[in-house]
Design a protein around this motif. Structure first.
Motif, short mmCIF file in Angstrom:
data_model
loop_
_atom_site.label_atom_id
_atom_site.label_comp_id
_atom_site.label_asym_id
_atom_site.label_seq_id
_atom_site.Cartn_x
_atom_site.Cartn_y
_atom_site.Cartn_z
N VAL A 260 0.84 -1.21 0.00
CA VAL A 260 0.00 0.00 0.00
C VAL A 260 0.87 1.25 0.00
CG1 VAL A 260 -1.72 1.32 1.28
CG2 VAL A 260 -1.94 -1.17 1.12
N PHE A 261 1.91 1.27 0.83
CA PHE A 261 2.82 2.40 0.85
C PHE A 261 3.43 2.64 -0.53
CE2 PHE A 261 3.92 2.00 5.64
CZ PHE A 261 2.93 2.92 5.96
N ALA A 262 3.88 1.57 -1.17
CA ALA A 262 4.53 1.70 -2.47
C ALA A 262 3.57 2.29 -3.50
CB ALA A 262 5.03 0.33 -2.94
N VAL A 263 2.33 1.81 -3.50
CA VAL A 263 1.35 2.33 -4.45
C VAL A 263 1.08 3.81 -4.20
CG1 VAL A 263 -1.05 2.20 -5.22
CG2 VAL A 263 0.25 0.10 -4.83
N VAL A 264 0.84 4.16 -2.95
CA VAL A 264 0.48 5.54 -2.61
C VAL A 264 1.66 6.48 -2.84
CG1 VAL A 264 -0.22 7.10 -0.75
CG2 VAL A 264 -1.30 4.85 -0.99
N SER B 271 -6.12 6.83 -3.85
CA SER B 271 -5.21 7.77 -3.20
C SER B 271 -5.31 9.15 -3.84
CB SER B 271 -3.77 7.25 -3.28
OG SER B 271 -3.24 7.37 -4.59
N GLN B 272 -5.50 9.21 -5.15
CA GLN B 272 -5.64 10.50 -5.81
C GLN B 272 -6.98 11.16 -5.49
OE1 GLN B 272 -3.73 10.91 -9.79
NE2 GLN B 272 -3.61 8.68 -9.74
N ILE B 273 -8.02 10.34 -5.34
CA ILE B 273 -9.31 10.88 -4.90
C ILE B 273 -9.19 11.45 -3.49
CG2 ILE B 273 -11.70 10.27 -4.31
CD1 ILE B 273 -11.59 8.18 -6.54
N GLY B 274 -8.44 10.76 -2.63
CA GLY B 274 -8.22 11.25 -1.27
C GLY B 274 -7.50 12.58 -1.26
N ASP B 275 -6.52 12.72 -2.15
CA ASP B 275 -5.80 13.99 -2.27
C ASP B 275 -6.74 15.11 -2.69
OD1 ASP B 275 -3.91 15.93 -2.53
OD2 ASP B 275 -2.62 14.83 -3.91
N PHE C 271 -7.44 7.26 1.98
CA PHE C 271 -8.41 6.72 1.02
C PHE C 271 -7.96 5.37 0.46
CE2 PHE C 271 -11.97 9.49 -0.54
CZ PHE C 271 -12.00 10.31 0.57
N ALA C 272 -6.65 5.22 0.24
CA ALA C 272 -6.15 3.94 -0.26
C ALA C 272 -6.37 2.83 0.76
CB ALA C 272 -4.66 4.05 -0.60
#
Length: 277
Positions: A136-140, A209-213, A247-248
Motif C-alpha cells: 500500500v505504501f509503495a502504491v500511494v 489515493s488521488q481521490i483522497g488527495d 483513502f487507499a
C-alpha cells in the motif's frame, strides 16, 4: 538548495523512517502509529471545519469516539472497532439532526476513525500484513511522487481546476502507472504474479489515493485554509501527508471486507485476502 526545500526533504526522510520502522516492527509499535495518525487527523479535521466553535459538545463526543477507537486498536480488539465506530457515527448524525449542527462532525469521526482502523488492520501482526502494508505504501507513495514530477514535466489539461488547480491529467495518469508498478515491485519481490488481481488492486488503490488527495484539497478550499496545520515542518499537517493513504487504506479495507463476505468469512489474515494469497 533552498532552505524550504531542505526542510521538506529532511521532514520527509524522518517521516518515512518512522513509518517504515513501525511497519517493520509491527504489533504495538504500528498500532501506536496508526492511532496517533488517526487522532492527529481528527484534530486537524475539527480545526479546519471549526467544530470547536460551531459545536463544542458535539466535538467533545467526536474526541471521545476517537479515544475509544484508539483504545480498542491498542488493546488489539479489532473486531469491535468497526461496530463501535459505526455506532459513534450514527449517534453523531442523530445529534446533528436534533441540534441542527454541523455534518462535518460525523464526517470527521468516520474519516479519522477509519484511518486508525484500516492502517492497523492492514498491517496486522504477521508477515503477510507487513508485505500488504509495504504494498500500500509503495502504491500511494509511487503515485504521489510521480504524479508531481510527470505533471510538472508534461503539463496539459487540468484534472480538477476548481478543487486543485495544480493537478493535471498527465500527472494523474503518470502517477497511476508508476504507483501500480511500484506496488507490483513490492509484491513480486516476495511472491510470483499468478494473475491480474494484484495489478487491479494496485490500480484501485492508486486511483483511491488521488481521490483522497482531491478530497482534502476540497475541504481546505471550502474553509479557505492552505495547510491542514503546521505540525510537520515544511509540509503542513498530517492530513496533507496522509490524505491519499487514508483513502487507499479505506479502499483496501472495503476490498477485503467484500472478499470476506463473498467467501463466508473463511479467511482470517487481512494481508492474505488483500494480496490474493
Amino acid at each position: 538548495m533552498q532552505t524550504e526545500l531542505k526542510l521538506r526533504i529532511a521532514s520527509a526522510v524522518v517521516l518515512a523512517a518512522i513509518a517504515l520502522g513501525a511497519t517493520w516492527a509491527g504489533g504495538f509499535a504500528f498500532q501506536l502509529l496508526a492511532v496517533a495518525i488517526g487522532l492527529l487527523v481528527y484534530y486537524e479535521w475539527s480545526t479546519i471545519t471549526r467544530l470547536v466553535e460551531s459545536d463544542f459538545r458535539g466535538n467533545a463526543f467526536g474526541w471521545l469516539s476517537q479515544v475509544v477507537v484508539a483504545a480498542l486498536v491498542l488493546l488489539d480488539h479489532m473486531s469491535l472497532t468497526l461496530p463501535v465506530l459505526a455506532g459513534s457515527i450514527a449517534l453523531a448524525a442523530l445529534w446533528v439532526s436534533i441540534r441542527k449542527g454541523s455534518w462535518w462532525l460525523p464526517g470527521g469521526i468516520a474519516y479519522a476513525g477509519l484511518t486508525s482502523i484500516s492502517l492497523a488492520a492492514i498491517r496486522g501482526a504477521d508477515y503477510l500484513g507487513l508485505i500488504a502494508m509495504l504494498f500500500v505504501f509503495a502504491v500511494v507513495w509511487g503515485t504521489d511522487i510521480f504524479a508531481y514530477f510527470v505533471g510538472r514535466a508534461v503539463g496539459g489539461p487540468k484534472l480538477a481546476p476548481a478543487i486543485s488547480p495544480g493537478k493535471t491529467w498527465s500527472g494523474a495518469i503518470g502517477g497511476t502507472i508508476c504507483g501500480v508498478l511500484s506496488g507490483l515491485g513490492v509484491f513480486m519481490a516476495h511472491f510470483s504474479l499468478q494473475d491480474l488481481r494484484i495489478p487491479a488492486i494496485a490500480l484501485v488503490l492508486s486511483i483511491a489515493s488521488q481521490i483522497g488527495d482531491l478530497f482534502e484539497s476540497f475541504i481546505k478550499r471550502r474553509f479557505g485554509v492552505k495547510d491542514s496545520s503546521r505540525l510537520i515542518p515544511g509540509h503542513g499537517g498530517v492530513m496533507d501527508r496522509v490524505d491519499g493513504l487514508i483513502f487507499a487504506c479505506g479502499a483496501a479495507l472495503l476490498l477485503v471486507l467484500g472478499q470476506l463476505l463473498l467467501s463466508g468469512g473463511r479467511e482470517s489474515a487481512f494481508g492474505s485476502v488483500l494480496l490474493g494469497l
